[in-house]
Design a protein around this motif. Structure first.
Motif, PDB file in Angstrom:
ATOM      1  N   ASP A 249      46.343  32.151  14.466  1.00 19.64           N
ATOM      2  CA  ASP A 249      45.520  31.947  15.656  1.00 19.64           C
ATOM      3  C   ASP A 249      44.173  31.401  15.222  1.00 19.64           C
ATOM      4  O   ASP A 249      43.510  31.968  14.354  1.00 19.64           O
ATOM      5  CB  ASP A 249      45.321  33.268  16.407  1.00 19.64           C
ATOM      6  N   LEU A 250      43.757  30.306  15.841  1.00 17.75           N
ATOM      7  CA  LEU A 250      42.499  29.652  15.485  1.00 17.75           C
ATOM      8  C   LEU A 250      41.791  29.293  16.786  1.00 17.75           C
ATOM      9  O   LEU A 250      41.720  28.128  17.173  1.00 17.75           O
ATOM     10  CB  LEU A 250      42.787  28.403  14.645  1.00 17.75           C
ATOM     11  N   ASN A 251      41.305  30.334  17.479  1.00 18.82           N
ATOM     12  CA  ASN A 251      40.809  30.095  18.825  1.00 18.82           C
ATOM     13  C   ASN A 251      39.478  30.796  19.128  1.00 18.82           C
ATOM     14  O   ASN A 251      39.107  30.936  20.298  1.00 18.82           O
ATOM     15  CB  ASN A 251      41.862  30.496  19.857  1.00 18.82           C
ATOM     16  N   GLY A 252      38.759  31.225  18.094  1.00 17.20           N
ATOM     17  CA  GLY A 252      37.464  31.846  18.316  1.00 17.20           C
ATOM     18  C   GLY A 252      37.528  33.080  19.198  1.00 17.20           C
ATOM     19  O   GLY A 252      36.623  33.338  19.984  1.00 17.20           O
ATOM     20  N   ALA A 253      38.595  33.852  19.058  1.00 11.42           N
ATOM     21  CA  ALA A 253      38.798  35.084  19.839  1.00 11.42           C
ATOM     22  C   ALA A 253      38.861  34.832  21.346  1.00 11.42           C
ATOM     23  O   ALA A 253      38.571  35.692  22.153  1.00 11.42           O
ATOM     24  CB  ALA A 253      37.711  36.122  19.530  1.00 11.42           C
ATOM     25  N   SER A 254      39.256  33.608  21.722  1.00 10.25           N
ATOM     26  CA  SER A 254      39.387  33.295  23.158  1.00 10.25           C
ATOM     27  C   SER A 254      40.691  33.809  23.740  1.00 10.25           C
ATOM     28  O   SER A 254      40.832  33.939  24.955  1.00 10.25           O
ATOM     29  CB  SER A 254      39.297  31.783  23.369  1.00 10.25           C
ATOM     30  N   HIS A 255      41.653  34.089  22.877  1.00 13.77           N
ATOM     31  CA  HIS A 255      42.905  34.711  23.321  1.00 13.77           C
ATOM     32  C   HIS A 255      43.419  35.594  22.191  1.00 13.77           C
ATOM     33  O   HIS A 255      43.640  35.106  21.079  1.00 13.77           O
ATOM     34  CB  HIS A 255      43.963  33.679  23.678  1.00 13.77           C
ATOM     35  N   LEU A 256      43.596  36.875  22.468  1.00 12.53           N
ATOM     36  CA  LEU A 256      44.003  37.829  21.448  1.00 12.53           C
ATOM     37  C   LEU A 256      45.423  38.285  21.720  1.00 12.53           C
ATOM     38  O   LEU A 256      45.726  38.826  22.788  1.00 12.53           O
ATOM     39  CB  LEU A 256      43.053  39.035  21.429  1.00 12.53           C
ATOM     40  N   ARG A 257      46.293  38.053  20.754  1.00 17.77           N
ATOM     41  CA  ARG A 257      47.687  38.486  20.895  1.00 17.77           C
ATOM     42  C   ARG A 257      47.812  39.957  20.508  1.00 17.77           C
ATOM     43  O   ARG A 257      47.084  40.459  19.664  1.00 17.77           O
ATOM     44  CB  ARG A 257      48.594  37.667  19.988  1.00 17.77           C
ATOM     45  N   THR A 258      48.757  40.640  21.140  1.00 15.28           N
ATOM     46  CA  THR A 258      49.038  42.037  20.785  1.00 15.28           C
ATOM     47  C   THR A 258      50.452  42.151  20.271  1.00 15.28           C
ATOM     48  O   THR A 258      51.273  41.265  20.468  1.00 15.28           O
ATOM     49  CB  THR A 258      48.868  42.952  22.000  1.00 15.28           C
TER      50      THR A 258
END
Length: 258
Positions: A249-258
């Protein structure tokens, strides 16, 4: 200390944006790069002009066409003398002219969007991967493959569902290939970028909705092509073989997977 031998890389969709930044990063560490373009050869040649070192090449073709996908790989192998690295970056990206929200688009428009995005973003990447992997297997050579996916594979793309589905399929395909190709010394990883500030997105970021896009990340900005390129450079390095199968994930914490 002796420097490691230069490797040869095919970067699809490298005439601008993320692909261009990846080509620059790989060339900067000494790799020779085949810069792929679909229709804009002049832009691909501009990318080559930015690359350090020599021995780079331009290769063209629509990877959404199976015959042309194989020809792209053939051109790259012929121009470079072989390929050890593949970066599957070519894609039909979301744009106003291919928006296909289900409540608004015609059935014909729906079909067109799905066919083109799946053909290029998923099947095209699979076909190029096949050709490069078989080239490596036949040589008995190790290699690295990185797929450029999207956070949209995980958070959904309601206005561009074909894009989200294609990228989800690309991530799954990459993990299948990581298992299949590990016995041959070929590592396969994927990257799932968030919103990246390429030239193509400049108008949107400068417009009325730009602030909302930047606010998607708690850092208050969007990513850069160079940040994606730095990740690709690591994942195609010899040190990253144990990361095979990973989706970064390379999104600046804009979407966090669980």
């Amino acid at each position: 200390m002796t420097s490691p031998p230069a490797r040869r890389a095919l970067v699809t969709g490298a005439s601008r944006g993320i692909g261009r930044a990846v080509a620059v990063a790989l060339a900067a560490r000494g790799d020779r790069v085949a810069v792929h373009y679909a229709s804009d050869r002049a832009a691909a040649e501009q990318t080559v002009a930015l690359l350090g070192g020599d021995g780079h090449a331009v290769v063209g073709g629509d990877v959404g066409d199976p015959g042309q996908a194989a020809e792209v790989v053939r051109q790259a192998v012929a121009a470079l003398g072989g390929v050890e690295i593949l970066v599957n970056n070519a894609a039909v990206a979301p744009a106003p002219d291919n928006r296909h929200a289900i409540a608004e688009v015609s059935y014909a428009g729906w079909q067109d969007s799905w066919r083109r995005m799946i053909d290029v973003d998923l099947i095209g990447a699979a076909n190029v991967t096949y050709c490069v992997a078989r080239h490596l297997i036949d040589r008995g050579a190790p290699g690295s493959i990185v797929n450029v996916g999207s956070r949209g594979a995980f958070r959904g793309e309601p206005e561009f569902p074909a894009y989200g589905a294609a990228k989800a399929g690309l991530h799954a395909f990459g993990q299948s290939m990581a298992t299949a190709l590990a016995p041959y010394g070929i590592g396969v990883c994927s990257i799932a970028p968030g919103f990246i500030g390429t030239d193509r997105q400049a108008a949107r970021l400068a417009g009325a909705g730009g602030e909302a896009v930047r606010a998607q990340s708690p850092f208050g900005r969007v990513g850069t092509p160079e940040e994606v390129a730095a990740a690709v450079a690591y994942l195609t390095s010899a040190e990253a073989v144990w990361a095979s199968g990973a989706i970064l994930d390379l999104n600046g914490a804009s979407h966090l997977r669980t």
